[in-house]
Design an enzyme around this catalytic site. Structure first.
Site, PDB file in Angstrom:
ATOM      1  NE  ARG A   1      -1.605   2.485   7.850  1.00 44.35           N
ATOM      2  CZ  ARG A   1      -0.641   2.587   6.974  1.00 44.35           C
ATOM      3  NH1 ARG A   1       0.406   3.266   7.167  1.00 44.35           N
ATOM      4  NH2 ARG A   1      -0.489   1.558   5.978  1.00 44.35           N
TER       5      ARG A   1
ATOM      6  NE  ARG B   1       4.440  -3.687   1.947  1.00 45.82           N
ATOM      7  CZ  ARG B   1       3.942  -2.162   2.111  1.00 45.82           C
ATOM      8  NH1 ARG B   1       4.410  -1.264   1.738  1.00 45.82           N
ATOM      9  NH2 ARG B   1       3.014  -2.217   3.219  1.00 45.82           N
TER      10      ARG B   1
ATOM     11  NE  ARG C   1       3.012  -2.577  -2.675  1.00 47.41           N
ATOM     12  CZ  ARG C   1       2.430  -1.691  -1.718  1.00 47.41           C
ATOM     13  NH1 ARG C   1       2.331  -0.250  -1.906  1.00 47.41           N
ATOM     14  NH2 ARG C   1       2.203  -1.944  -0.534  1.00 47.41           N
TER      15      ARG C   1
ATOM     16  NE  ARG D   1      -1.085  -3.608   3.773  1.00 47.35           N
ATOM     17  CZ  ARG D   1      -0.837  -3.281   2.579  1.00 47.35           C
ATOM     18  NH1 ARG D   1      -0.705  -4.662   2.039  1.00 47.35           N
ATOM     19  NH2 ARG D   1      -0.126  -2.374   2.351  1.00 47.35           N
TER      20      ARG D   1
ATOM     21  CE  LYS E   1      -0.744   5.610   2.544  1.00 50.88           C
ATOM     22  NZ  LYS E   1      -1.543   4.532   1.751  1.00 50.88           N
TER      23      LYS E   1
HETATM   24  P1  AMP Z   1       2.630   1.085   4.795  1.00 47.51           P
HETATM   25  O1  AMP Z   1       3.789   0.813   4.404  1.00 47.51           O
HETATM   26  O2  AMP Z   1       2.414   2.381   5.034  1.00 47.51           O
HETATM   27  O3  AMP Z   1       1.366   0.401   4.104  1.00 47.51           O
HETATM   28  O4  AMP Z   1       2.611   0.359   6.176  1.00 47.51           O
HETATM   29  C1  AMP Z   1       3.050  -1.082   6.488  1.00 47.51           C
HETATM   30  C2  AMP Z   1       2.412  -1.538   8.048  1.00 47.51           C
HETATM   31  O5  AMP Z   1       3.197  -0.958   8.886  1.00 47.51           O
HETATM   32  C3  AMP Z   1       0.865  -1.283   8.151  1.00 47.51           C
HETATM   33  O6  AMP Z   1       0.024  -2.084   7.672  1.00 47.51           O
HETATM   34  C4  AMP Z   1       1.123  -1.168   9.625  1.00 47.51           C
HETATM   35  O7  AMP Z   1       1.169  -2.628  10.231  1.00 47.51           O
HETATM   36  C5  AMP Z   1       2.488  -0.545   9.865  1.00 47.51           C
HETATM   37  N1  AMP Z   1       2.093   1.085  10.154  1.00 47.51           N
HETATM   38  C6  AMP Z   1       2.660   2.004   9.046  1.00 47.51           C
HETATM   39  N2  AMP Z   1       2.396   2.961   9.380  1.00 47.51           N
HETATM   40  C7  AMP Z   1       1.517   2.998  10.574  1.00 47.51           C
HETATM   41  C8  AMP Z   1       0.820   3.964  11.360  1.00 47.51           C
HETATM   42  N3  AMP Z   1       0.625   5.173  11.095  1.00 47.51           N
HETATM   43  N4  AMP Z   1      -0.173   3.364  12.445  1.00 47.51           N
HETATM   44  C9  AMP Z   1       0.006   1.938  12.473  1.00 47.51           C
HETATM   45  N5  AMP Z   1       0.585   1.111  11.959  1.00 47.51           N
HETATM   46  C10 AMP Z   1       1.287   1.346  10.911  1.00 47.51           C
END
Ligand code: AMP
Length: 224
Positions: free
Chosen positions: A93, A167, A132, A178, A18
């Protein structure tokens, strides 16, 4: 006549691509890339109150509470640079977030969303997430299978001297969490948007540029 809006949501499991595809699509369409994960990571790095609230959830691979994330997205989507559209990456999400997004779009009198679901096999997802590495300088996303890519190495991008890092939520325990969270809380959005006829499925496997072509066609409404 106003230009057509490009109100894009990218759905997909963690590691489906994404972030990479959202950046490319945002450049093609000339609309901002909005990643709630990037906004939250930035808040954590700066040690803000939001960052302090979010950090624990993120490190464990859990979702940050809806009210926090919805407030961030609502505020961001009202900025003037979103007037002709946006590429949302990692939001919504949960069904509650999707409903909140519908409310924001209604309140702002916006055109319907195009929701692109990037589909990638689970074995490939785990391979991508565990290998990654990201760049602190240019936010580039790489994989340890590529030459010279490892934690602490210099960014392969010739225009950048940033350091590569992993990360904290790309560790095995957090990856498992996740993926579980994705199955339980995010996958229902595929039905949510499918029932509203807003969903386009795109294969997220293969060459990055080819995927980008498919994503662009989907964003322009050129595929059914
Ligand atoms: P990402 O970079 O999109 O994989 O997001 C990393 C982390 O940020 C996720 O595992 C959540 O802990 C938090 N996070 C990001 N976007 C959301 C969302 N829309 N709702 C809840 N937590 C989020």
């Amino acid at each position: 006549m106003a230009d057509q809006e490009h109100n894009i949501v990218l759905l997909g499991a963690p590691g489906a691509g994404k972030g990479t595809q959202a950046k490319m699509l945002s450049n093609e369409l000339g609309v901002p890339h909005i990643s709630t994960g990037d906004i939250l990571r930035d808040a954590v790095a700066r040690g803000t109150e939001l960052g302090e609230q979010a950090r624990g959830y993120m490190d464990r691979g859990e979702l940050v509470p809806d009210e926090l994330v919805i407030a961030i997205a609502r505020e961001r989507l009202q900025q003037p640079d979103c007037a002709n559209g946006f590429v949302l990456d990692g939001f919504p999400r949960t069904v509650a977030q999707a409903e909140a997004l519908d409310d924001v779009m209604d309140d702002l009198g916006r055109e319907p969303l195009t929701v692109i679901n990037l589909k990638v096999d689970e074995d490939e997802i785990i391979r991508r997430l565990s290998g990654r590495r990201l760049c602190r300088g240019c936010d580039g996303i790489y994989h340890v299978d590529e030459p010279g890519v490892e934690t602490g190495a210099e960014c392969p991008n010739p225009d950048c001297e940033g350091e590569l890092y992993q990360r904290s939520d790309d560790q095995p325990e957090a990856i498992r969490e996740r993926l579980e969270v994705y199955r339980k809380q995010t996958q229902p959005l595929i039905d949510y948007y499918g029932e509203r006829d807003l969903l386009v499925n795109v294969s997220g496997e293969g060459d990055v540029e080819e995927i980008a072509e498919r994503v662009l066609e989907a964003a322009r409404g050129e595929v059914a």
